[in-house]
Design a protein around this motif. Sequence first.
Motif, PDB file in Angstrom:
ATOM      1  N   TRP A  67      42.561  27.363  49.686  1.00  0.00           N
ATOM      2  CA  TRP A  67      41.296  28.405  50.006  1.00  0.00           C
ATOM      3  C   TRP A  67      40.124  27.764  50.148  1.00  0.00           C
ATOM      4  N   GLY A  68      39.867  26.662  49.280  1.00  0.00           N
ATOM      5  CA  GLY A  68      38.610  26.067  49.421  1.00  0.00           C
ATOM      6  C   GLY A  68      38.487  25.215  50.804  1.00  0.00           C
ATOM      7  N   LEU A  69      39.667  24.771  51.252  1.00  0.00           N
ATOM      8  CA  LEU A  69      39.507  23.874  52.731  1.00  0.00           C
ATOM      9  C   LEU A  69      39.621  24.713  53.731  1.00  0.00           C
ATOM     10  N   PHE A  70      40.372  25.995  53.787  1.00  0.00           N
ATOM     11  CA  PHE A  70      40.207  26.963  54.882  1.00  0.00           C
ATOM     12  C   PHE A  70      39.396  27.677  54.998  1.00  0.00           C
ATOM     13  N   THR A  71      38.457  28.229  53.808  1.00  0.00           N
ATOM     14  CA  THR A  71      37.874  29.435  53.846  1.00  0.00           C
ATOM     15  C   THR A  71      36.576  28.837  53.240  1.00  0.00           C
ATOM     16  N   LEU A  72      36.307  28.380  52.073  1.00  0.00           N
ATOM     17  CA  LEU A  72      35.138  28.133  51.404  1.00  0.00           C
ATOM     18  C   LEU A  72      34.428  27.206  52.434  1.00  0.00           C
ATOM     19  N   SER A  73      35.093  25.904  52.588  1.00  0.00           N
ATOM     20  CA  SER A  73      34.569  24.769  53.254  1.00  0.00           C
ATOM     21  C   SER A  73      33.868  25.159  54.726  1.00  0.00           C
ATOM     22  N   PRO A  74      34.315  26.086  55.575  1.00  0.00           N
ATOM     23  CA  PRO A  74      33.551  26.343  56.543  1.00  0.00           C
ATOM     24  C   PRO A  74      32.356  27.193  56.336  1.00  0.00           C
ATOM     25  N   SER A 115      34.144  25.529  40.009  1.00  0.00           N
ATOM     26  CA  SER A 115      33.188  26.232  38.915  1.00  0.00           C
ATOM     27  C   SER A 115      33.873  27.629  39.002  1.00  0.00           C
ATOM     28  N   ILE A 116      34.596  27.964  40.238  1.00  0.00           N
ATOM     29  CA  ILE A 116      35.357  29.474  40.317  1.00  0.00           C
ATOM     30  C   ILE A 116      36.579  29.120  39.683  1.00  0.00           C
ATOM     31  N   MET A 117      37.106  28.227  39.625  1.00  0.00           N
ATOM     32  CA  MET A 117      38.205  27.947  38.681  1.00  0.00           C
ATOM     33  C   MET A 117      38.214  27.806  37.407  1.00  0.00           C
ATOM     34  N   ILE A 118      37.209  27.680  36.781  1.00  0.00           N
ATOM     35  CA  ILE A 118      36.927  27.566  35.342  1.00  0.00           C
ATOM     36  C   ILE A 118      35.929  28.767  34.645  1.00  0.00           C
ATOM     37  N   ILE A 119      35.648  29.644  35.718  1.00  0.00           N
ATOM     38  CA  ILE A 119      34.794  30.834  35.116  1.00  0.00           C
ATOM     39  C   ILE A 119      36.069  31.732  34.320  1.00  0.00           C
ATOM     40  N   LYS A 172      36.693  48.715  32.692  1.00  0.00           N
ATOM     41  CA  LYS A 172      36.928  47.546  31.814  1.00  0.00           C
ATOM     42  C   LYS A 172      38.367  47.079  31.957  1.00  0.00           C
ATOM     43  N   GLY A 173      39.400  47.752  32.103  1.00  0.00           N
ATOM     44  CA  GLY A 173      40.834  47.046  32.202  1.00  0.00           C
ATOM     45  C   GLY A 173      40.857  46.491  33.601  1.00  0.00           C
ATOM     46  N   ALA A 174      40.239  47.138  34.651  1.00  0.00           N
ATOM     47  CA  ALA A 174      40.661  46.327  36.186  1.00  0.00           C
ATOM     48  C   ALA A 174      39.824  44.964  36.081  1.00  0.00           C
ATOM     49  N   VAL A 175      38.618  45.259  35.564  1.00  0.00           N
ATOM     50  CA  VAL A 175      37.790  43.657  35.623  1.00  0.00           C
ATOM     51  C   VAL A 175      38.531  42.709  34.556  1.00  0.00           C
ATOM     52  N   GLY A 176      38.808  43.189  33.549  1.00  0.00           N
ATOM     53  CA  GLY A 176      39.458  42.212  32.475  1.00  0.00           C
ATOM     54  C   GLY A 176      40.946  41.605  33.154  1.00  0.00           C
ATOM     55  N   GLY A 177      41.532  42.361  33.757  1.00  0.00           N
ATOM     56  CA  GLY A 177      42.898  41.924  34.394  1.00  0.00           C
ATOM     57  C   GLY A 177      42.404  41.137  35.762  1.00  0.00           C
ATOM     58  N   ALA A 178      41.350  41.197  36.320  1.00  0.00           N
ATOM     59  CA  ALA A 178      40.917  40.538  37.628  1.00  0.00           C
ATOM     60  C   ALA A 178      40.834  38.961  36.961  1.00  0.00           C
ATOM     61  N   ILE A 179      39.994  39.122  35.880  1.00  0.00           N
ATOM     62  CA  ILE A 179      39.746  37.794  35.218  1.00  0.00           C
ATOM     63  C   ILE A 179      41.031  37.040  34.907  1.00  0.00           C
ATOM     64  N   GLU A 180      41.903  37.520  34.167  1.00  0.00           N
ATOM     65  CA  GLU A 180      43.156  36.852  33.797  1.00  0.00           C
ATOM     66  C   GLU A 180      43.864  36.679  34.938  1.00  0.00           C
ATOM     67  N   LEU A 181      43.837  37.212  36.023  1.00  0.00           N
ATOM     68  CA  LEU A 181      44.700  36.818  37.095  1.00  0.00           C
ATOM     69  C   LEU A 181      43.893  35.660  38.099  1.00  0.00           C
ATOM     70  N   LEU A 182      42.838  35.533  37.782  1.00  0.00           N
ATOM     71  CA  LEU A 182      42.038  34.489  38.489  1.00  0.00           C
ATOM     72  C   LEU A 182      42.263  33.216  37.839  1.00  0.00           C
ATOM     73  N   ALA A 234      45.178  32.648  36.348  1.00  0.00           N
ATOM     74  CA  ALA A 234      46.599  32.484  36.543  1.00  0.00           C
ATOM     75  C   ALA A 234      46.974  31.919  37.971  1.00  0.00           C
ATOM     76  N   ILE A 235      45.781  31.545  38.844  1.00  0.00           N
ATOM     77  CA  ILE A 235      46.174  31.258  40.236  1.00  0.00           C
ATOM     78  C   ILE A 235      46.288  29.786  40.283  1.00  0.00           C
ATOM     79  N   PRO A 236      47.465  29.155  41.089  1.00  0.00           N
ATOM     80  CA  PRO A 236      47.596  27.744  40.755  1.00  0.00           C
ATOM     81  C   PRO A 236      46.432  27.158  41.543  1.00  0.00           C
ATOM     82  N   SER A 237      46.270  25.795  40.849  1.00  0.00           N
ATOM     83  CA  SER A 237      44.977  25.267  41.451  1.00  0.00           C
ATOM     84  C   SER A 237      45.315  24.806  43.005  1.00  0.00           C
ATOM     85  N   ILE A 238      46.458  24.509  43.373  1.00  0.00           N
ATOM     86  CA  ILE A 238      46.956  24.144  44.772  1.00  0.00           C
ATOM     87  C   ILE A 238      46.477  25.186  45.642  1.00  0.00           C
TER      88      ILE A 238
END
Length: 311
Positions: free
Chosen positions: A124-131, A172-176, A103-113, A115-119
């Motif tokens: 990541w979306g341009l160079f990884t998700l887009s291809p 959607s990944i950003m707002i989850i 629970k602690g690991a999953v909860g921390g991962a959600i909060e870390l997600l 905190a990641i800046p939108s830039i």
Amino acid sequence: MISKKNPIDMLFAGITAISSFVVIMLIAGIFYVLVRESWPAIEKFGVWDFITGSDWNPVTESFGALTNIFGTFVTTLLSMAIAVPIAIGIAIFVTEMCPNMLKGAVGGAIELLAAIPSIIYGMWGLFTLSPIMSDYIEPALKRITADIPLVSKLFEGPPMGIDLLTSSVILSIMIIPFTASISRDSFKLTPAVVKESAYALGATKWEVIKHIVIPYAKIGVFGGVVLSLGRALGETMAVAFVLGNNHKITTSLLDAAATITVTLANEFAEADNDIYLSSLFYLALILFVMSFITLAFAKFFLLRAERKYSR
């Protein structure tokens, strides 16, 4: 009741009142500046013609907001449709099914997600998700929907990975994390005695979640959805990387498009005349009003739900 004879209480009341008033003044000030700067465009294009106009041509100084409003609504609604079920599923898993050691690991991962800046999301979306979208996911969707006439129109055109679908996925990944974290906290508020009573009566895990946990926490979940909606409406940089800047209304999710925020980010520095700059401020004013109306409606329904639930 605050005692008038106690100076500390009076000082505290004054500070809180001033703070609340400052918030209102900031909102009014932002609205005033947007209206003042966009007034030349309002006088030239009007309200209805600007909102319904689909032409965005800085060369001829012809501007309309419909393509930007369309892109904003499509990316927001599609991202919410993707994010909300996943976020609620994550919250249910963390609170009801996840082993205590995880629970602690999953909860921390959600909060870390969150905190990641939108830039970073945008890069990541341009160079990884887009291809990945252009090489695998979008071609698969085209094959799956090829025999369904109405649905296949949503996936017309060559998969490029810079389009409405990819931008909605990254959004959607950003707002989850926002919906997931608030829903998780709301689910935790469900009284343990109520759940234990349901289990004692023979209810299954699914029945407890469906009939007790979710109804008890629905107001909090709705609040998380509203917060995510506000974030989705105003997101700029992540969407700008993977959406393109194509001012047109399209029926295909594989086409590039434009949103209000992306247009402001891409073209604000390029505005070389007054009417162009004023039209961009006009777009900002429309986004401000859209966000205000959306959140006002959400707050209205939230208050109605609270009153109904409290009876």
